[in-house]
Each structure stands twice: as structure tokens, then as C-alpha cells.
Design a protein around this motif. Sequence first.
Motif, PDB file in Angstrom:
ATOM      1  N   ILE A 147      34.089  51.540  38.820  1.00 25.52           N
ATOM      2  CA  ILE A 147      35.021  51.907  39.876  1.00 25.52           C
ATOM      3  C   ILE A 147      35.343  50.739  40.799  1.00 25.52           C
ATOM      4  O   ILE A 147      36.513  50.478  41.114  1.00 25.52           O
ATOM      5  CB  ILE A 147      34.463  53.094  40.690  1.00 25.52           C
ATOM      6  N   MET A 148      34.312  50.010  41.248  1.00 19.98           N
ATOM      7  CA  MET A 148      34.553  48.945  42.216  1.00 19.98           C
ATOM      8  C   MET A 148      35.507  47.867  41.702  1.00 19.98           C
ATOM      9  O   MET A 148      36.458  47.500  42.401  1.00 19.98           O
ATOM     10  CB  MET A 148      33.232  48.325  42.679  1.00 19.98           C
ATOM     11  N   PRO A 149      35.320  47.318  40.492  1.00 24.19           N
ATOM     12  CA  PRO A 149      36.271  46.301  40.018  1.00 24.19           C
ATOM     13  C   PRO A 149      37.696  46.824  39.951  1.00 24.19           C
ATOM     14  O   PRO A 149      38.644  46.099  40.293  1.00 24.19           O
ATOM     15  CB  PRO A 149      35.731  45.958  38.621  1.00 24.19           C
ATOM     16  N   ALA A 150      37.864  48.082  39.517  1.00 21.27           N
ATOM     17  CA  ALA A 150      39.214  48.649  39.413  1.00 21.27           C
ATOM     18  C   ALA A 150      39.841  48.829  40.796  1.00 21.27           C
ATOM     19  O   ALA A 150      41.015  48.479  41.006  1.00 21.27           O
ATOM     20  CB  ALA A 150      39.171  49.979  38.664  1.00 21.27           C
ATOM     21  N   ILE A 151      39.076  49.365  41.742  1.00 21.02           N
ATOM     22  CA  ILE A 151      39.612  49.612  43.079  1.00 21.02           C
ATOM     23  C   ILE A 151      40.018  48.302  43.755  1.00 21.02           C
ATOM     24  O   ILE A 151      41.092  48.198  44.364  1.00 21.02           O
ATOM     25  CB  ILE A 151      38.571  50.356  43.946  1.00 21.02           C
ATOM     26  N   ILE A 152      39.166  47.296  43.655  1.00 20.49           N
ATOM     27  CA  ILE A 152      39.495  46.003  44.259  1.00 20.49           C
ATOM     28  C   ILE A 152      40.749  45.418  43.627  1.00 20.49           C
ATOM     29  O   ILE A 152      41.626  44.890  44.312  1.00 20.49           O
ATOM     30  CB  ILE A 152      38.304  45.030  44.117  1.00 20.49           C
ATOM     31  N   THR A 153      40.864  45.517  42.304  1.00 19.60           N
ATOM     32  CA  THR A 153      42.038  44.994  41.614  1.00 19.60           C
ATOM     33  C   THR A 153      43.305  45.713  42.048  1.00 19.60           C
ATOM     34  O   THR A 153      44.355  45.094  42.235  1.00 19.60           O
ATOM     35  CB  THR A 153      41.861  45.138  40.085  1.00 19.60           C
ATOM     36  N   ILE A 154      43.214  47.037  42.241  1.00 23.00           N
ATOM     37  CA  ILE A 154      44.389  47.814  42.640  1.00 23.00           C
ATOM     38  C   ILE A 154      44.851  47.419  44.035  1.00 23.00           C
ATOM     39  O   ILE A 154      46.041  47.135  44.261  1.00 23.00           O
ATOM     40  CB  ILE A 154      44.071  49.320  42.587  1.00 23.00           C
ATOM     41  N   PHE A 155      43.926  47.384  44.996  1.00 21.39           N
ATOM     42  CA  PHE A 155      44.309  47.144  46.380  1.00 21.39           C
ATOM     43  C   PHE A 155      44.708  45.691  46.648  1.00 21.39           C
ATOM     44  O   PHE A 155      45.411  45.406  47.609  1.00 21.39           O
ATOM     45  CB  PHE A 155      43.180  47.568  47.328  1.00 21.39           C
ATOM     46  N   THR A 156      44.252  44.766  45.807  1.00 19.79           N
ATOM     47  CA  THR A 156      44.641  43.360  45.983  1.00 19.79           C
ATOM     48  C   THR A 156      45.787  42.974  45.061  1.00 19.79           C
ATOM     49  O   THR A 156      46.146  41.806  44.984  1.00 19.79           O
ATOM     50  CB  THR A 156      43.446  42.438  45.709  1.00 19.79           C
TER      51      THR A 156
ATOM     52  N   PHE B   6      40.750  34.846  43.932  1.00 22.61           N
ATOM     53  CA  PHE B   6      41.291  34.147  45.099  1.00 22.61           C
ATOM     54  C   PHE B   6      40.747  32.717  45.160  1.00 22.61           C
ATOM     55  O   PHE B   6      41.488  31.763  45.432  1.00 22.61           O
ATOM     56  CB  PHE B   6      40.942  34.910  46.379  1.00 22.61           C
ATOM     57  N   LEU B   7      39.462  32.570  44.922  1.00 21.93           N
ATOM     58  CA  LEU B   7      38.847  31.242  44.985  1.00 21.93           C
ATOM     59  C   LEU B   7      39.294  30.344  43.835  1.00 21.93           C
ATOM     60  O   LEU B   7      39.377  29.127  43.991  1.00 21.93           O
ATOM     61  CB  LEU B   7      37.318  31.374  44.981  1.00 21.93           C
ATOM     62  N   THR B   8      39.577  30.924  42.681  1.00 21.64           N
ATOM     63  CA  THR B   8      40.034  30.123  41.538  1.00 21.64           C
ATOM     64  C   THR B   8      41.554  30.094  41.424  1.00 21.64           C
ATOM     65  O   THR B   8      42.097  29.548  40.459  1.00 21.64           O
ATOM     66  CB  THR B   8      39.449  30.680  40.231  1.00 21.64           C
ATOM     67  N   ARG B   9      42.224  30.694  42.376  1.00 21.49           N
ATOM     68  CA  ARG B   9      43.700  30.727  42.428  1.00 21.49           C
ATOM     69  C   ARG B   9      44.289  31.299  41.140  1.00 21.49           C
ATOM     70  O   ARG B   9      45.132  30.679  40.488  1.00 21.49           O
ATOM     71  CB  ARG B   9      44.268  29.338  42.714  1.00 21.49           C
ATOM     72  N   THR B  10      43.828  32.477  40.785  1.00 24.01           N
ATOM     73  CA  THR B  10      44.363  33.180  39.624  1.00 24.01           C
ATOM     74  C   THR B  10      44.698  34.608  40.028  1.00 24.01           C
ATOM     75  O   THR B  10      44.309  35.072  41.106  1.00 24.01           O
ATOM     76  CB  THR B  10      43.360  33.201  38.459  1.00 24.01           C
TER      77      THR B  10
END
Length: 281
Positions: free
Chosen positions: A87-96, A104-108
Motif C-alpha cells: 500500500i505505501m509504495p502505491a499511495i506515495i506514487t499516486i500522490f506524488t 526525487f533524489l535521483t531526478r527520475t
Amino acid sequence: MEHNLPNRATQPNQPNLVEEIVTGEAVALELPAATALTRIASGVLDYVLYLIILLCCFATFLQLDNFSSETSTRIMTIIFTATWLWIMPAIITIFTRGSSVGKFLTRTRIVRLDGGPINAHHAFIRSTLGIFEVFISLGIFALAAVFFSKKAQRLGDMYAGTYVVRWPRGKITEPVFNISPALQQWAQTAQIKEIPPGLQLNIVNHFKSAKKLSPTAHMQQATILAASLESYCHPAPPWNTPADDFLQAVCAIRYQIETNRQQQLTQQQQQLINATQTLPY
């Protein structure tokens, strides 16, 4: 329209529209895919962060009396582990909108194959398959897929229709496609078949790079793209339609088609959820 556009068969030097267009002014129009090493670095950063959050939350709940029994501890372990893995990886991907701390750190960033932003459907497909290819297989399948696929895609990307790109600095604005008044009547009856992702990406990037090209180069590129797009449209647009107007109209129509399709899919999923919740067991 079909008579005032160049014939692809008579243009041996035409760029390969399936992958990318590099204009005469050496402007690359496709966001380059992230390298395998960049993807690995991004993944390690993300999952280290998820692990830290998981351990902190788990330690907090262990301090509560309500979760002091062995059964409660086991239940909470399963819940937190599922949250971390899926759930966490999916939620973060959706909201960002396709990003994360590691990205963000690797600029991708994760995008669709046509260059557009991903949605919840893409995010959960990637996250679900990630449980198998990243955790259950200890990353072996993910590494193999990333190193051997053309766009450094893992299996979740291939199934979801996404890939990770090197994201340029600054704000990226998506072009807005409109149907010109002269094409409104044609658009109401036009049948637009599904356009290959590579061609869609080139059309989007054609408008994104408008300020980087001279008017002549921009018009030549629009004509080539329009000629490649004609076979996906019926009937042909009116005679002497400008190539840019034709491209914008087709993109606007396809956007509406995909939006309607996504809304129908969402409604079907919601109906299935509602029906499941009413089951007596």
C-alpha cells in the motif's frame, strides 16, 4: 488533408517515429529512460525509508497495551508488513504523480509509455507485482528485467504500461489540446483508433518543444507526424487542414476517449466493491 501531407513511402530519411524524433536542429523529443543503476539506487533509497517508517510504527504499537498479546502482535505484524510492501509504495506514487523520495533524489519519475502522468491503476499494478519481483524473489526478477529491457522496465512497468524517465529540472507543463472551430464538426463523427505509444509521445513532445524549434522545423515536423497519424483516423479531416490543428484535434479526441474509458473502469470497480461488501460472508 491526405493530399497535402508528405507520403511516408517517398521519405526514406524520415525519422523513426516509433521511438523518438531527433530534429534537424538536434533536439531530442523523448524523455530519456532512467538507467538501470539509477533505478536500483532510487529503489534502495525508497525501501530503506519504508523500512524505517515500518519499524517506527511497529515499535509504537508494541508499546500499547491493546496490542500486547501474541495474537494482536501477529495481526499487527501482518498489517504493517502488507502496508510496507504494497500500500505505501502505491499511495506515495499516486500522490506524488509518479515520484518518491528516491526518485526525487535521483531526478527520475514514473510516466506512462505515452509520456503522461500515471494514475492509481498503474501505481497498484506496479506495487502488486513488486511484491513478487522485488521481495519474494529477493530482487532477482526485478534486476533481470531492468537490465535487459529496452527502457529499464521491471515486470510491473511492463504490465502497467509505464517506465521511469530522467526528469529535467524545473516545472514540466503538459500541453493542452483543443479542437479548432474548423474541425468541430469533423471531430463529432471522426473515428480515431488507438495510437501507438511512441507516436503519441512524439506528438506530445512536438508541442512541448515548440519554442525550441524554428517555425520551418516545427511545420516540417508537424507534417511528418500528421502523415503518420492519418492511417488511424476515419474519415480524413477537411482539405487543407493545418497539420498542427489536426494533431491537436486527434489528441483531444483520444484524451476524451481514454477519460471516458477510465471513468467506466472506475465505476465497474466501485460496483464490484459494493457488491462484495453486501455478501453475507
